[in-house]
Design a protein around this motif. Structure first.
Motif, PDB file in Angstrom:
ATOM      1  N   VAL A 210     -23.141  58.245  59.130  1.00 16.28           N
ATOM      2  CA  VAL A 210     -22.450  59.701  59.014  1.00 16.28           C
ATOM      3  C   VAL A 210     -20.945  59.500  59.763  1.00 16.28           C
ATOM      4  O   VAL A 210     -19.973  59.926  59.146  1.00 16.28           O
ATOM      5  CB  VAL A 210     -23.486  60.597  59.552  1.00 16.28           C
ATOM      6  N   LEU A 211     -20.783  59.090  60.929  1.00 20.55           N
ATOM      7  CA  LEU A 211     -19.567  59.133  61.760  1.00 20.55           C
ATOM      8  C   LEU A 211     -18.759  58.160  61.092  1.00 20.55           C
ATOM      9  O   LEU A 211     -17.512  58.664  61.101  1.00 20.55           O
ATOM     10  CB  LEU A 211     -19.909  58.833  63.066  1.00 20.55           C
ATOM     11  N   ASP A 212     -19.067  56.968  60.536  1.00 21.45           N
ATOM     12  CA  ASP A 212     -17.945  55.993  59.881  1.00 21.45           C
ATOM     13  C   ASP A 212     -17.597  56.573  58.471  1.00 21.45           C
ATOM     14  O   ASP A 212     -16.437  56.669  58.422  1.00 21.45           O
ATOM     15  CB  ASP A 212     -18.823  54.730  59.903  1.00 21.45           C
ATOM     16  N   THR A 213     -18.519  57.359  57.846  1.00 23.67           N
ATOM     17  CA  THR A 213     -17.881  57.967  56.691  1.00 23.67           C
ATOM     18  C   THR A 213     -16.949  59.062  56.931  1.00 23.67           C
ATOM     19  O   THR A 213     -15.972  59.171  56.346  1.00 23.67           O
ATOM     20  CB  THR A 213     -19.154  58.613  56.155  1.00 23.67           C
ATOM     21  N   ALA A 214     -17.064  59.791  58.007  1.00 27.23           N
ATOM     22  CA  ALA A 214     -16.448  61.206  58.232  1.00 27.23           C
ATOM     23  C   ALA A 214     -15.067  60.465  59.028  1.00 27.23           C
ATOM     24  O   ALA A 214     -13.962  60.971  58.708  1.00 27.23           O
ATOM     25  CB  ALA A 214     -17.000  61.908  59.351  1.00 27.23           C
ATOM     26  N   SER A 215     -14.952  59.528  59.846  1.00 25.69           N
ATOM     27  CA  SER A 215     -13.819  58.947  60.485  1.00 25.69           C
ATOM     28  C   SER A 215     -12.922  58.245  59.395  1.00 25.69           C
ATOM     29  O   SER A 215     -11.950  58.401  59.400  1.00 25.69           O
ATOM     30  CB  SER A 215     -14.355  57.755  61.523  1.00 25.69           C
ATOM     31  N   ALA A 216     -13.841  57.984  58.149  1.00 30.29           N
ATOM     32  CA  ALA A 216     -12.689  57.113  56.960  1.00 30.29           C
ATOM     33  C   ALA A 216     -12.047  58.234  56.222  1.00 30.29           C
ATOM     34  O   ALA A 216     -11.029  58.215  56.032  1.00 30.29           O
ATOM     35  CB  ALA A 216     -13.828  56.260  56.165  1.00 30.29           C
ATOM     36  N   PHE A 217     -12.823  59.410  55.994  1.00 31.18           N
ATOM     37  CA  PHE A 217     -12.062  60.466  55.646  1.00 31.18           C
ATOM     38  C   PHE A 217     -10.997  61.148  56.563  1.00 31.18           C
ATOM     39  O   PHE A 217     -10.033  61.414  55.763  1.00 31.18           O
ATOM     40  CB  PHE A 217     -13.143  61.811  55.364  1.00 31.18           C
TER      41      PHE A 217
END
Length: 383
Positions: A210-217
């Motif tokens: 979840v956090l890696d996805t948000a950080s990529a965005f």
């Protein structure tokens, strides 16, 4: 103090100088009653064509260039100056951390699909993302599970109910709405169901996803706000009940306790208005971050996320938002507002005071102002 109301019919925005008069809005009744390509029907066609562009179909026209630097900064500055004094609404009181937020803070950011960044006020101030996080977890679940699974396991229809409604779950389960029990991924029930679909061997692995996805965005590493997380974990009995109810209807896909913990963490990472605008601009750019230039999701996923934002992004006032702003949007009780103009740009705003539905008062006013000044309404006719 400036007095302005999001809920009135009177415009509270900067009037754009388009040279072509006031754009006409799409009227469903006119559309259904008229068979010819009227001005309103052409506006609808333009919106459909824009969606096809994001989906990558050959029938779509080429992407229109984003507005110029001067126009964007002027729109941002005008919105900030006009609504800085608005102090209507109240901080979210049921989360102690949010109740203590400084209501004077007000930040606006715009990020374009070619990576330009425009700011005013407290655009770098961090705050808890809250429900806006649902957008980016949905993007990950859509990427992993596919649209058919999301429609069958969660649903995509607006509920017409408050964001934490249990009644909506019951109505859906009783087959009164045409939706699965969870409703859609942008209300609590649907977001909890979406969290249960995040891949990972255990809670920590799923949280990393979840956090890696948000950080990529966002184009940078985001971090959990421990104070918000602990505060919400201590008082999330309602969400626990939602998870158990979904489980009883066979529409939760992981352990309820673990899922609610993951969902609570998801709502508790910090962002700024600049982060929100960058994350939204990634969706506007077909899933590629315009600042980092890294592909996060594919264009088809971005288009489907934006569609759900358009119909359900501002809780039970989503129709009112779309009527006034004409853009896919998402709000959070932390005071954030995100609006996305596909193929052009995204607007991120922070102001903690909320209306009765849980949406930032100044955020909505500023987003409408910028959208009108830059001619971003998807349903407006051509200039």
């Amino acid at each position: 103090m400036i007095k302005a109301s999001w809920r009135t019919g009177a415009p509270a925005t900067v009037t754009p100088n388009t040279g072509a008069g006031t754009p006409a809005s799409l009227n469903e009744g006119d559309y259904l009653m008229k068979s010819g390509l009227t001005q309103r029907a052409r506006a609808w066609g333009a919106a459909v064509a824009l969606s096809l562009t994001l989906l990558g179909t050959s029938a779509a026209p080429a992407r229109e260039a984003p507005p110029g630097d001067k126009a964007i900064q002027q729109a941002v500055d005008q919105a900030y100056a006009k609504f800085k004094g608005v102090m209507e609404g109240e901080n979210a009181s049921y989360i102690p951390y949010l109740a203590k937020a400084d209501p004077k803070l007000f930040g606006i950011a715009v990020v374009t699909v070619d990576g330009r960044v425009f700011k005013a006020g407290d655009a770098g101030q961090e705050f808890p993302v809250e429900s806006i996080a649902k957008v980016f977890t949905l993007a990950r679940v859509l990427k992993d599970q596919g649209p058919d699974a999301v429609m069958a396991k969660i649903g995509v229809n607006a509920t017409g109910q408050p964001f934490n409604s249990v009644l909506a779950i019951e109505l859906n389960n009783d087959k009164l709405t045409g939706s699965p029990p969870a409703g859609n991924p942008l209300v609590n029930a649907g977001a909890i169901a979406a969290a249960s679909l995040v891949p990972g061997a255990d809670l920590n692995a799923r949280w990393k996803t979840v956090l890696d996805t948000a950080s990529a965005f966002a184009g940078r590493t985001l971090a959990l706000n421990q104070d918000v997380y602990q505060s919400e974990m201590a008082g999330n009995q309602h969400n626990q009940a939602i998870a158990l109810l979904l489980q009883s209807y066979d529409h939760l896909y992981a352990d309820p306790a673990m899922t609610v913990d993951l969902y609570t963490r998801e709502c508790s990472y910090n962002v700024s208005a600049v982060d929100l605008a960058t994350m939204g601009a990634t969706l506007a750019n077909g899933g590629t971050n315009p600042v980092s230039h890294k592909a996060v999701v594919d264009p088809a996923t971005s288009a489907r996320v934006l569609a759900v934002m358009a119909t359900a992004g501002l809780y039970n006032t989503s129709g009112e938002w779309l009527f006034k702003v004409g853009l896919p949007g998402k709000s959070g009780v932390g005071g954030g507002i995100l609006a996305v103009a596909p193929g052009k740009l995204a607007i991120g705003i922070y102001s903690s005071r909320l209306d009765a539905a849980g949406n930032s008062v100044r955020g909505q006013l500023a987003a409408q102002s910028i959208a009108e000044a830059l001619g971003l309404n998807l349903f407006a006719s051509g200039k």
